[in-house]
Design a protein around this motif. Structure first.
Motif, PDB file in Angstrom:
ATOM      1  N   SER A   1      78.189  18.924 -61.211  1.00 30.88           N
ATOM      2  CA  SER A   1      78.506  20.339 -61.022  1.00 30.88           C
ATOM      3  C   SER A   1      77.728  20.993 -59.873  1.00 30.88           C
ATOM      4  O   SER A   1      77.984  22.139 -59.535  1.00 30.88           O
ATOM      5  N   ALA A   2      76.797  20.267 -59.271  1.00 33.47           N
ATOM      6  CA  ALA A   2      75.933  20.847 -58.233  1.00 33.47           C
ATOM      7  C   ALA A   2      76.733  21.395 -57.047  1.00 33.47           C
ATOM      8  O   ALA A   2      76.537  22.541 -56.635  1.00 33.47           O
ATOM      9  N   SER A   3      77.639  20.595 -56.506  1.00 33.67           N
ATOM     10  CA  SER A   3      78.403  21.026 -55.327  1.00 33.67           C
ATOM     11  C   SER A   3      79.298  22.230 -55.629  1.00 33.67           C
ATOM     12  O   SER A   3      79.271  23.218 -54.892  1.00 33.67           O
ATOM     13  N   PRO A   4      80.078  22.189 -56.719  1.00 37.19           N
ATOM     14  CA  PRO A   4      80.921  23.357 -57.008  1.00 37.19           C
ATOM     15  C   PRO A   4      80.119  24.645 -57.261  1.00 37.19           C
ATOM     16  O   PRO A   4      80.499  25.722 -56.801  1.00 37.19           O
ATOM     17  N   ARG A   5      78.994  24.514 -57.960  1.00 33.42           N
ATOM     18  CA  ARG A   5      78.174  25.717 -58.235  1.00 33.42           C
ATOM     19  C   ARG A   5      77.592  26.285 -56.950  1.00 33.42           C
ATOM     20  O   ARG A   5      77.625  27.496 -56.720  1.00 33.42           O
ATOM     21  N   MET A   6      77.048  25.407 -56.111  1.00 31.27           N
ATOM     22  CA  MET A   6      76.473  25.882 -54.855  1.00 31.27           C
ATOM     23  C   MET A   6      77.564  26.508 -53.987  1.00 31.27           C
ATOM     24  O   MET A   6      77.328  27.523 -53.324  1.00 31.27           O
ATOM     25  N   ASN A   7      78.750  25.926 -54.003  1.00 32.66           N
ATOM     26  CA  ASN A   7      79.864  26.476 -53.236  1.00 32.66           C
ATOM     27  C   ASN A   7      80.203  27.886 -53.713  1.00 32.66           C
ATOM     28  O   ASN A   7      80.443  28.787 -52.904  1.00 32.66           O
ATOM     29  N   GLN A   8      80.204  28.079 -55.023  1.00 35.58           N
ATOM     30  CA  GLN A   8      80.504  29.406 -55.560  1.00 35.58           C
ATOM     31  C   GLN A   8      79.414  30.411 -55.188  1.00 35.58           C
ATOM     32  O   GLN A   8      79.705  31.567 -54.911  1.00 35.58           O
ATOM     33  N   TYR A   9      78.165  29.977 -55.150  1.00 35.23           N
ATOM     34  CA  TYR A   9      77.079  30.862 -54.724  1.00 35.23           C
ATOM     35  C   TYR A   9      77.250  31.254 -53.258  1.00 35.23           C
ATOM     36  O   TYR A   9      77.091  32.407 -52.894  1.00 35.23           O
ATOM     37  N   GLU A  10      77.584  30.271 -52.420  1.00 32.97           N
ATOM     38  CA  GLU A  10      77.732  30.540 -50.983  1.00 32.97           C
ATOM     39  C   GLU A  10      78.984  31.348 -50.658  1.00 32.97           C
ATOM     40  O   GLU A  10      79.029  32.033 -49.644  1.00 32.97           O
ATOM     41  N   LYS A  11      79.980  31.270 -51.507  1.00 27.31           N
ATOM     42  CA  LYS A  11      81.206  32.058 -51.307  1.00 27.31           C
ATOM     43  C   LYS A  11      81.076  33.460 -51.905  1.00 27.31           C
ATOM     44  O   LYS A  11      81.928  34.312 -51.691  1.00 27.31           O
TER      45      LYS A  11
END
Length: 114
Positions: free
Chosen positions: A35-45
């Motif tokens: 889940s690391a990549s999707p969560r970080m993506n949501q933070y950056e978006k």
């Protein structure tokens, strides 16, 4: 007038400077690998905002002070990073210099009004 959080932009900027992928950064701060990549993506978006504890972990991992994520402009962000690298004595010196600059500016403005 709407407020746009500076956190997504600052997070992405700091991560890229650190040359880390979203997944690698997430894993380094303890997120599950899946889940690391999707969560970080949501933070950056800006779709989700990390809680303060997560934000502190991100700051520590990226080598930036926590307040960096809240800076609304580039100069303030760079100042936050630079100040965090100074010793307490050096930060106090910077504070003294900026206080003198502000006092001088106020005095000049008062002189112009008179």
């Amino acid at each position: 007038m709407s407020f746009i959080s500076p956190i997504p932009e600052r997070l992405k900027e700091a991560r890229k400077k650190a040359k880390l992928s979203q997944k690698a950064l997430g894993v380094r701060i303890g997120m599950d690998e899946s889940s690391a990549s999707p969560r970080m993506n949501q933070y950056e978006k800006g779709k989700h905002t990390p809680d303060i504890s997560t934000l502190k972990s991100l700051a520590d991992e990226l080598g930036v002070p926590l307040n960096y994520f809240f800076c609304e402009d580039e100069v303030s962000a760079e100042l936050a990073i630079n100040l965090s690298k100074l010793s307490k004595g050096e930060r106090e010196k910077v504070l003294s210099i900026t206080s003198e600059m502000l006092a001088s500016t106020r005095n000049s403005e008062q002189s112009e009004e008179d």
